[in-house]
Design a protein around this motif. Sequence first.
Motif, PDB file in Angstrom:
ATOM      1  N   ASN A 139       0.851  -1.228   0.166  1.00 21.01           N
ATOM      2  CA  ASN A 139       0.012  -0.039  -0.041  1.00 21.01           C
ATOM      3  C   ASN A 139       0.905   1.324   0.078  1.00 21.01           C
ATOM      4  O   ASN A 139       1.658   1.372   0.726  1.00 21.01           O
TER       5      ASN A 139
ATOM      6  N   GLN B  98       0.521   5.519  -0.525  1.00 14.53           N
ATOM      7  CA  GLN B  98      -0.422   6.678  -0.862  1.00 14.53           C
ATOM      8  C   GLN B  98       0.359   8.000  -0.721  1.00 14.53           C
ATOM      9  O   GLN B  98       1.018   8.158  -0.116  1.00 14.53           O
TER      10      GLN B  98
ATOM     11  N   PHE C 131      -0.403  12.027  -0.091  1.00 12.92           N
ATOM     12  CA  PHE C 131      -1.591  13.017   0.531  1.00 12.92           C
ATOM     13  C   PHE C 131      -0.817  14.654   0.388  1.00 12.92           C
ATOM     14  O   PHE C 131       0.263  14.482   0.384  1.00 12.92           O
TER      15      PHE C 131
ATOM     16  N   ASN D 115      -6.226  13.078   0.520  1.00 12.78           N
ATOM     17  CA  ASN D 115      -5.612  11.700  -0.143  1.00 12.78           C
ATOM     18  C   ASN D 115      -5.771  11.831  -1.531  1.00 12.78           C
ATOM     19  O   ASN D 115      -6.647  12.483  -2.167  1.00 12.78           O
TER      20      ASN D 115
ATOM     21  N   TYR E  78      -3.875   6.530  -4.395  1.00 12.04           N
ATOM     22  CA  TYR E  78      -3.656   5.222  -3.765  1.00 12.04           C
ATOM     23  C   TYR E  78      -3.117   4.367  -4.744  1.00 12.04           C
ATOM     24  O   TYR E  78      -3.882   4.182  -5.768  1.00 12.04           O
TER      25      TYR E  78
ATOM     26  N   PHE F 253       3.005  14.564   1.376  1.00 10.40           N
ATOM     27  CA  PHE F 253       3.341  13.193   2.038  1.00 10.40           C
ATOM     28  C   PHE F 253       3.306  11.923   1.133  1.00 10.40           C
ATOM     29  O   PHE F 253       2.340  11.649   0.686  1.00 10.40           O
TER      30      PHE F 253
ATOM     31  N   GLU G 157       2.789   1.003   3.617  1.00 11.92           N
ATOM     32  CA  GLU G 157       2.138   0.003   4.539  1.00 11.92           C
ATOM     33  C   GLU G 157       2.912  -1.324   4.007  1.00 11.92           C
ATOM     34  O   GLU G 157       2.782  -1.741   3.017  1.00 11.92           O
TER      35      GLU G 157
ATOM     36  N   LEU H 287       0.102   2.622   8.200  1.00 11.64           N
ATOM     37  CA  LEU H 287       0.446   3.618   7.330  1.00 11.64           C
ATOM     38  C   LEU H 287       1.344   4.416   7.730  1.00 11.64           C
ATOM     39  O   LEU H 287       1.448   5.196   8.842  1.00 11.64           O
TER      40      LEU H 287
END
Lengths: 113, 109
Positions: free
Chosen positions: B31, B33, B35, B45, B48, B86, B90, B97
């Motif tokens: 994972n 992501q 941000f 967000n 993903y 950011f 994960e 996260l």
Amino acid sequence: DAGVIQSPRHEVTEMGQEVTLRCKPISGHNSLFWYRQTMMRGLELLIYFNNNVPIDDSGMPEDRFSAKMPNASFSTLKIQPSEPRDSAVYFCASSTASGYGYTFGSGTRLTVV
Amino acid sequence: GIQVEQSPPDLILQEGANSTLRCNFSDSVNNLQWFHQNPWGQLINLFYIPSGTKQNGRLSATTVATERYSLLYISSSQTTDSGVYFCAVERANTGKLIFGQGTTLQVKP
């Protein structure tokens, strides 16, 4: 959906007082996270819940901090007694089990004087 | 634990310029992501993107999981792009996260 809702937005309290921060996750999300953000340490994960069960609280700084999730739509982070070094912005976030749709609340800015 | 390094730490752009932000991570992840934290503190967000490429308007992101990095592209930057970006990762099935330290972007008019 209104997103992740946190309250209060701002909290100013005196050292030694109890502080309770509240969070309502997005409906249908089964993971909930509490983060703390400071200039020095950035974004730190304090604790996270999956299906209302605390999975990992290794980020909780000390025994003064506790978190609960009594049901799927509500969580609290409590600091008792509060200290000036606890001053920070506390964020709550929620997501699906796979991590998709990770959404943050607006945060609670805590100042302990 | 897994390390997440973002570069550059700070970036100043003139409006209209393009930029690339980088995120390196020290272990395999399932994972990833991106941000954006705006100047008012709100964390949004953006993507993903555990692997591959995605685009959303002027923003796009690419993750090369086998080489443990991700890139965020901002084209034709606007002052509203200012803030901190950011990257968060994960490790497999940990549910945690972990955030990098962020890239602070300032776009000047």
